[in-house]
Design an enzyme around this catalytic site. Structure first.
Site, PDB file in Angstrom:
ATOM      1  N   ARG A  37     -44.011  60.820 -17.454  1.00 34.02           N
ATOM      2  CA  ARG A  37     -45.345  61.402 -17.559  1.00 34.02           C
ATOM      3  C   ARG A  37     -45.749  62.137 -16.278  1.00 34.02           C
ATOM      4  O   ARG A  37     -46.517  63.090 -16.331  1.00 34.02           O
ATOM      5  CB  ARG A  37     -46.374  60.322 -17.888  1.00 34.02           C
ATOM      6  CG  ARG A  37     -46.299  59.913 -19.342  1.00 34.02           C
ATOM      7  CD  ARG A  37     -47.293  58.854 -19.681  1.00 34.02           C
ATOM      8  NE  ARG A  37     -47.487  58.768 -21.117  1.00 34.02           N
ATOM      9  CZ  ARG A  37     -48.129  57.795 -21.736  1.00 34.02           C
ATOM     10  NH1 ARG A  37     -48.666  56.828 -21.033  1.00 34.02           N
ATOM     11  NH2 ARG A  37     -48.265  57.797 -23.035  1.00 34.02           N
ATOM     12  N   LYS A 201     -45.783  48.087 -37.867  1.00 38.40           N
ATOM     13  CA  LYS A 201     -46.858  47.946 -38.853  1.00 38.40           C
ATOM     14  C   LYS A 201     -47.058  49.131 -39.780  1.00 38.40           C
ATOM     15  O   LYS A 201     -47.143  50.265 -39.334  1.00 38.40           O
ATOM     16  CB  LYS A 201     -48.166  47.728 -38.100  1.00 38.40           C
ATOM     17  CG  LYS A 201     -48.282  46.366 -37.484  1.00 38.40           C
ATOM     18  CD  LYS A 201     -49.746  46.061 -37.341  1.00 38.40           C
ATOM     19  CE  LYS A 201     -50.094  45.245 -36.140  1.00 38.40           C
ATOM     20  NZ  LYS A 201     -51.220  45.808 -35.418  1.00 38.40           N
ATOM     21  N   GLY A 354     -44.241  56.895 -27.353  1.00 43.68           N
ATOM     22  CA  GLY A 354     -44.238  55.441 -27.485  1.00 43.68           C
ATOM     23  C   GLY A 354     -42.857  54.824 -27.414  1.00 43.68           C
ATOM     24  O   GLY A 354     -42.014  55.241 -26.605  1.00 43.68           O
ATOM     25  N   GLY A 377     -49.911  57.264 -29.199  1.00 42.07           N
ATOM     26  CA  GLY A 377     -51.099  57.253 -30.061  1.00 42.07           C
ATOM     27  C   GLY A 377     -51.558  58.670 -30.390  1.00 42.07           C
ATOM     28  O   GLY A 377     -51.909  58.971 -31.536  1.00 42.07           O
TER      29      GLY A 377
HETATM   30  P1  AMP Z   1     -45.034  49.892 -33.057  1.00 45.40           P
HETATM   31  O1  AMP Z   1     -45.734  49.302 -31.868  1.00 45.40           O
HETATM   32  O2  AMP Z   1     -45.729  49.674 -34.353  1.00 45.40           O
HETATM   33  O3  AMP Z   1     -44.590  51.314 -32.839  1.00 45.40           O
HETATM   34  O4  AMP Z   1     -43.710  49.069 -33.225  1.00 45.40           O
HETATM   35  C1  AMP Z   1     -42.763  48.969 -32.209  1.00 45.40           C
HETATM   36  C2  AMP Z   1     -42.234  47.587 -32.224  1.00 45.40           C
HETATM   37  O5  AMP Z   1     -41.764  47.287 -33.527  1.00 45.40           O
HETATM   38  C3  AMP Z   1     -41.077  47.353 -31.304  1.00 45.40           C
HETATM   39  O6  AMP Z   1     -41.478  46.487 -30.288  1.00 45.40           O
HETATM   40  C4  AMP Z   1     -40.021  46.725 -32.186  1.00 45.40           C
HETATM   41  O7  AMP Z   1     -39.411  45.597 -31.607  1.00 45.40           O
HETATM   42  C5  AMP Z   1     -40.819  46.279 -33.392  1.00 45.40           C
HETATM   43  N1  AMP Z   1     -39.992  46.180 -34.599  1.00 45.40           N
HETATM   44  C6  AMP Z   1     -39.210  47.089 -35.156  1.00 45.40           C
HETATM   45  N2  AMP Z   1     -38.559  46.586 -36.229  1.00 45.40           N
HETATM   46  C7  AMP Z   1     -38.945  45.303 -36.342  1.00 45.40           C
HETATM   47  C8  AMP Z   1     -38.614  44.251 -37.228  1.00 45.40           C
HETATM   48  N3  AMP Z   1     -37.733  44.440 -38.217  1.00 45.40           N
HETATM   49  N4  AMP Z   1     -39.193  43.056 -37.058  1.00 45.40           N
HETATM   50  C9  AMP Z   1     -40.074  42.879 -36.048  1.00 45.40           C
HETATM   51  N5  AMP Z   1     -40.432  43.829 -35.175  1.00 45.40           N
HETATM   52  C10 AMP Z   1     -39.876  45.026 -35.312  1.00 45.40           C
END
Ligand code: AMP
Length: 397
Positions: A37, A201, A354, A377
């Site tokens: 960044r 999520k 991210g 974000g």
């Molecule tokens: P996000 O913050 O929603 O972009 O998600 C990123 C996070 O999702 C990372 O820390 C990954 O470890 C987690 N992640 C990806 N796949 C899985 C999974 N199958 N089960 C649990 N966590 C996950």
């Protein structure tokens, strides 16, 4: 095309320019562990310095929650910036950000000098976009330039409020570049256009999926969010991540994809484990056939091939969110396979900030991508089709 003033439209010689950057970099024991960044902000700083502006930099770092937190001071950024620019960057250490120290540092500036203010989130007004702090920031400068793409989805004093109290405002080069890449990909993509979404999520990406379904030829879903789609189709997902209340939504998205003729790809196999850690027994099973006390932590081999194949034919690819728990080496294979497939093609390849940006850089594919966004974000909100407040507030051309 972007209808906003840019730094190329400004006459800055001898003027005080407040430049909002996104210096929200990860720090470990006072050492910057990822300076992407900072390097991304250099072109605008150099342009303003070269044109003889008095360049007053500001940024937030982390979440000090409206009070001074020494571990979230921008002092290490000033030091690193001095090295990268090859010139002195005066750090205006000031717990109130625009206090006596900052004012004195600005008053002493010569044309081409650079001052960095303290973490804007040391002030509680910042995240509430309160007028008094916006006015204080503006009082230091004649012109405001916003180059903080990563913070542009937030209406804060230093991204939005300040624009009302300066003579003129514009966006910087990084902002222009981010908007050009993401905007072109979403609104005017060379086809086939493939989007890949992962991460933990579904709820975070609902509006992204909805908006992208209108634009893409293929939508790929991986990561933790894929298990909600699997459950929606009646699959057994064991103890994998599940957002039960999003099942109707998942069904609706799959139906809409069919109606719109969008290819909708979800995993066909998955790597499972009994515990959420790296050093544990793991194996691959077909998607939707996960035993009760096992959880899916990565996409399987067949899915990697399926996704890589879809990526191979693309002319534009946008990716946001890892395919598995890439922080654990044993479950990083799916994320690596997607990065590898994107790195290998002759197409516009965009990483939406991210975790996926961190993963791509960590795996050594950074140089192979057309663009890695500095804003997680912000790029998600862009992909949702939203107008970013930090861009909207800047003067039109
Ligand atoms: P996000 O913050 O929603 O972009 O998600 C990123 C996070 O999702 C990372 O820390 C990954 O470890 C987690 N992640 C990806 N796949 C899985 C999974 N199958 N089960 C649990 N966590 C996950």
């Amino acid at each position: 095309m972007l209808n906003k003033k840019t730094v190329d439209d400004l006459q800055v010689k001898g003027k005080r320019v407040l430049l909002r950057c996104d210096f929200n970099v990860p720090l470990q024991d006072g050492v910057i562990t990822d300076e992407n960044r900072i390097t991304a902000a250099l072109p605008t700083i150099q342009k303003l310095v070269g044109d003889g502006a008095k360049v007053i930099l500001c940024s937030h770092m982390g979440k000090p929650k409206g009070e001074p937190k020494p571990e979230l001071s921008l002092a290490p950024v000033a030091k690193r910036l001095s090295e990268l620019l090859g010139k002195d960057v005066v750090f205006a250490k000031d717990d109130t950000v625009v206090g006596e120290n900052a004012k004195a540092a600005v008053a002493k500036m010569q044309d081409g000098d650079v001052v960095l203010l303290e973490n804007t989130r040391y002030r509680k007004e910042e995240t509430k976009n309160e007028e008094n702090f916006s006015r204080e920031l503006a009082s230091l400068a004649d012109i405001f330039v916003n180059d903080a793409f990563g913070s542009s989805h937030r209406a804060h004093c230093s991204t939005v409020g300040v624009t009302a109290f300066v003579q003129e405002s514009a966006v910087g080069y990084l902002m222009e570049k981010e908007i050009a890449f993401l905007g072109n990909a979403v609104n005017n993509p060379e086809r086939p256009f493939v989007a890949i979404l992962g991460g933990s999520k579904v709820s975070d990406k609902i509006n992204v999926i909805r908006n992208l379904l209108e634009k893409v030829d293929t939508l790929i879903i991986g990561g933790g969010m894929a298990y909600t789609f699997s459950a929606a189709e009646g699959g057994k997902i064991g103890t994998s991540l599940l957002e039960e209340d999003k099942i109707p939504y998942a069904l609706d998205m799959m139906k809409q994809a069919k109606e719109k003729g969008v290819r909708f790809l979800t995993p066909v196999d998955t790597v499972i484990a009994k515990e959420f850690k790296n050093d544990t027994e793991y194996k691959t099973v077909p998607a939707g056939e996960i035993p009760d006390d096992w959880m899916g932590l990565d996409i399987g081999e067949k899915t990697r091939e399926l996704f890589a194949d879809a990526i191979k034919g693309a002319k534009t690819v946008v990716w946001n969110g890892p395919m598995g728990v890439f922080e654990f080496e044993n479950f990083a294979g799916g994320t690596k396979a997607v990065a590898e497939a994107m790195a290998a093609i002759d197409a516009t390849t965009i990483i939406g900030g991210g975790d996926s940006a961190a993963a791509v850089n960590q795996m050594g594919y950074g140089e192979k991508m057309s663009h890695i966004s500095t804003g997680g974000g912000a790029s998600l909100e862009f992909l949702e089709g939203k107008e970013l407040p930090g861009v909207a507030a800047v003067d039109d051309k």
